[in-house]
Design a protein around this motif. Structure first.
Motif, PDB file in Angstrom:
ATOM      1  N   LYS A 119       8.364  -3.584  -2.868  1.00  0.00           N
ATOM      2  CA  LYS A 119       7.195  -3.141  -2.103  1.00  0.00           C
ATOM      3  C   LYS A 119       7.204  -3.670  -0.675  1.00  0.00           C
ATOM      4  O   LYS A 119       6.981  -2.910   0.285  1.00  0.00           O
ATOM      5  N   HIS A 120       7.461  -4.953  -0.533  1.00  0.00           N
ATOM      6  CA  HIS A 120       7.308  -5.603   0.771  1.00  0.00           C
ATOM      7  C   HIS A 120       8.593  -5.585   1.596  1.00  0.00           C
ATOM      8  O   HIS A 120       8.613  -5.078   2.721  1.00  0.00           O
ATOM      9  N   HIS A 124       7.825  -1.745   2.944  1.00  0.00           N
ATOM     10  CA  HIS A 124       6.908  -2.073   4.044  1.00  0.00           C
ATOM     11  C   HIS A 124       7.661  -2.476   5.301  1.00  0.00           C
ATOM     12  O   HIS A 124       7.317  -2.036   6.408  1.00  0.00           O
ATOM     13  N   THR A 128       7.035   0.524   8.241  1.00  0.00           N
ATOM     14  CA  THR A 128       5.728  -0.053   8.534  1.00  0.00           C
ATOM     15  C   THR A 128       4.750   0.977   9.103  1.00  0.00           C
ATOM     16  O   THR A 128       5.075   1.692  10.058  1.00  0.00           O
ATOM     17  N   ASP A 134       4.639   3.629   3.352  1.00  0.00           N
ATOM     18  CA  ASP A 134       4.213   2.225   3.328  1.00  0.00           C
ATOM     19  C   ASP A 134       3.018   2.084   2.386  1.00  0.00           C
ATOM     20  O   ASP A 134       1.892   2.464   2.724  1.00  0.00           O
ATOM     21  N   ASP A 136       1.304  -0.383   1.620  1.00  0.00           N
ATOM     22  CA  ASP A 136       0.239  -1.277   2.075  1.00  0.00           C
ATOM     23  C   ASP A 136      -0.942  -0.505   2.656  1.00  0.00           C
ATOM     24  O   ASP A 136      -2.055  -1.040   2.748  1.00  0.00           O
ATOM     25  N   TRP A 173      -3.925  -7.191  -8.247  1.00  0.00           N
ATOM     26  CA  TRP A 173      -2.478  -7.345  -8.132  1.00  0.00           C
ATOM     27  C   TRP A 173      -1.864  -7.786  -9.458  1.00  0.00           C
ATOM     28  O   TRP A 173      -0.933  -7.146  -9.970  1.00  0.00           O
ATOM     29  N   SER A 243      -5.249 -10.901   1.802  1.00  0.00           N
ATOM     30  CA  SER A 243      -5.527  -9.569   2.346  1.00  0.00           C
ATOM     31  C   SER A 243      -5.774  -9.615   3.839  1.00  0.00           C
ATOM     32  O   SER A 243      -5.201  -8.828   4.608  1.00  0.00           O
ATOM     33  N   PHE A 246      -2.631 -10.348   6.106  1.00  0.00           N
ATOM     34  CA  PHE A 246      -1.688  -9.233   6.177  1.00  0.00           C
ATOM     35  C   PHE A 246      -2.292  -8.017   6.882  1.00  0.00           C
ATOM     36  O   PHE A 246      -1.595  -7.286   7.594  1.00  0.00           O
ATOM     37  N   GLN A 247      -3.598  -7.789   6.717  1.00  0.00           N
ATOM     38  CA  GLN A 247      -4.219  -6.645   7.376  1.00  0.00           C
ATOM     39  C   GLN A 247      -4.311  -6.842   8.884  1.00  0.00           C
ATOM     40  O   GLN A 247      -4.204  -5.886   9.656  1.00  0.00           O
TER      41      GLN A 247
END
Length: 354
Positions: A119-120, A124, A128, A134, A136, A173, A243, A246-247
């Motif tokens: 995922k990351h 991502h 991005t 993506d 996310d 998660w 959250s 990362f946001q």
């Protein structure tokens, strides 16, 4: 959607890598973590274990217990930022097994390192802020993170209720999203690679270990109600902290949300420039924030060089800023964390209204 392609030109990225490599050669430094990072990892993991043991086996009074659950959530998030994240990118240490050990802290905390890598690291970090790829950005139907996503009536208030949703991240998660990816064999629309027998064993084995450590044992020692209150507080603090950090890196007003050309399926920029345009830094001169979030306030540096440990980001940021000036590329940065939070709220409000 099919996986998009980046523009072919790589002159910027090639020159940037050359200058970064020259910096490390001249400084005589390794690109991975240093003794300071190892000491930090030891402090965080030891603190987490001690607080956990005190909560579970030396049941404190209600007030102290709540404070310790808040602290445990914050330390858990810090381990994710500082230890797991570098380990998963292979930048924690020169040693492969030590990187794997650092990445495995995620498994102990209830996540899964295999799913995180897919995922990351692979999706991502490559695509991005590309909606539809993506994952996310996919918080639907609850939130609208990009203008390319459908707008619903409830999104008008998303800048008010996002705080609550972010607090649910950790619970969602470990109890839902990992299993969803596992059984669907996909992350969003992207298929995941086939899991080996070892991957399967790690997935299920650590899920059981987590349930024993964070549910069964605490319920046995402190009772169901006390455990439930404590676990919700711990999970909410960890989830919200993870959250938000990362946001703030991508879903802010000045970050781009590029989409590929409908005919050629190509993105406008080469990969490195795409990363700069879709990413933002915050509070890079605040050493306390930098220490706690594992350098993830230097997201531009991290996205360009994920295999370089975060302990080097302040130094290489100067090189990257200089390159951006030379190539006339906007380097997104908020001097204070509160400015980045305000920009995130404004971004959500704007998307919710039109």
């Amino acid at each position: 959607m099919s996986v998009p392609k980046f523009a072919a030109s790589r002159s910027f990225h090639t020159e940037l890598k050359s200058r970064i490599n020259a910096y490390f050669e001249e400084a005589g430094k390794s690109q991975t973590g240093n003794s300071g990072l190892f000491v930090k990892a030891l402090i965080l993991t030891t603190a987490f274990v001690l607080v956990y043991l005190h909560l579970v086996f030396f049941t404190p009074n209600a007030f102290l217990g709540i404070l310790e659950c808040i602290l445990l959530g914050g330390i858990g998030a810090a381990i994710g930022f500082n230890v797991m994240h570098d380990g998963a990118h292979g930048s924690f240490s020169k040693s492969k097994w030590l990187n794997q050990f650092a990445a495995f802290t995620l498994n102990v905390l209830g996540g899964n390192s295999f799913m995180w890598n897919m995922k990351h690291n692979l999706i991502h970090h490559m695509y991005t802020n590309v909606d539809g790829v993506d994952d996310d950005l996919d918080v639907q139907p609850w939130m609208r993170m990009s203008s390319t996503q459908p707008r619903r009536k409830l999104h008008r208030f998303q800048h008010l209720y996002f705080w609550f949703l972010y607090a649910l991240l950790y619970i969602a998660w470990i109890f839902f999203m990992d299993y969803q990816k596992y059984f669907k064999g996909k992350i969003g629309a992207m298929p995941i690679k086939k899991m080996t027998a070892t991957d399967q064993s790690v997935f299920w084995g650590f899920k059981v270990i987590h349930l024993l450590l964070f549910m069964a044992l605490p319920i046995y020692t402190v009772g169901f109600v006390s455990w439930l209150v404590g676990f919700v507080i711990f999970a909410a603090v960890a989830g919200f902290t993870l959250s938000l950090v990362f946001q703030l890196a991508h879903t802010v007003e000045h970050a781009a949300f590029p989409m590929p050309d409908e005919i050629t399926n190509k993105l406008e920029d080469e990969w490195a420039i795409h990363q700069i345009k879709t990413t933002a830094n915050f509070a890079t001169h605040n050493k306390v924030i930098s220490w706690l979030v594992g350098g993830l306030n230097f997201q531009v540096e991290h996205h360009l060089f994920p295999k370089i440990s975060h302990v080097h980001y302040p130094a290489i940021s100067k090189i990257i800023k200089q390159m951006c000036e030379e190539f006339d590329i906007t380097y997104n940065e908020y001097p204070k964390m509160r400015y980045a939070v305000a920009s995130h709220v404004s971004h959500l409000r704007e998307l919710g209204r039109k």
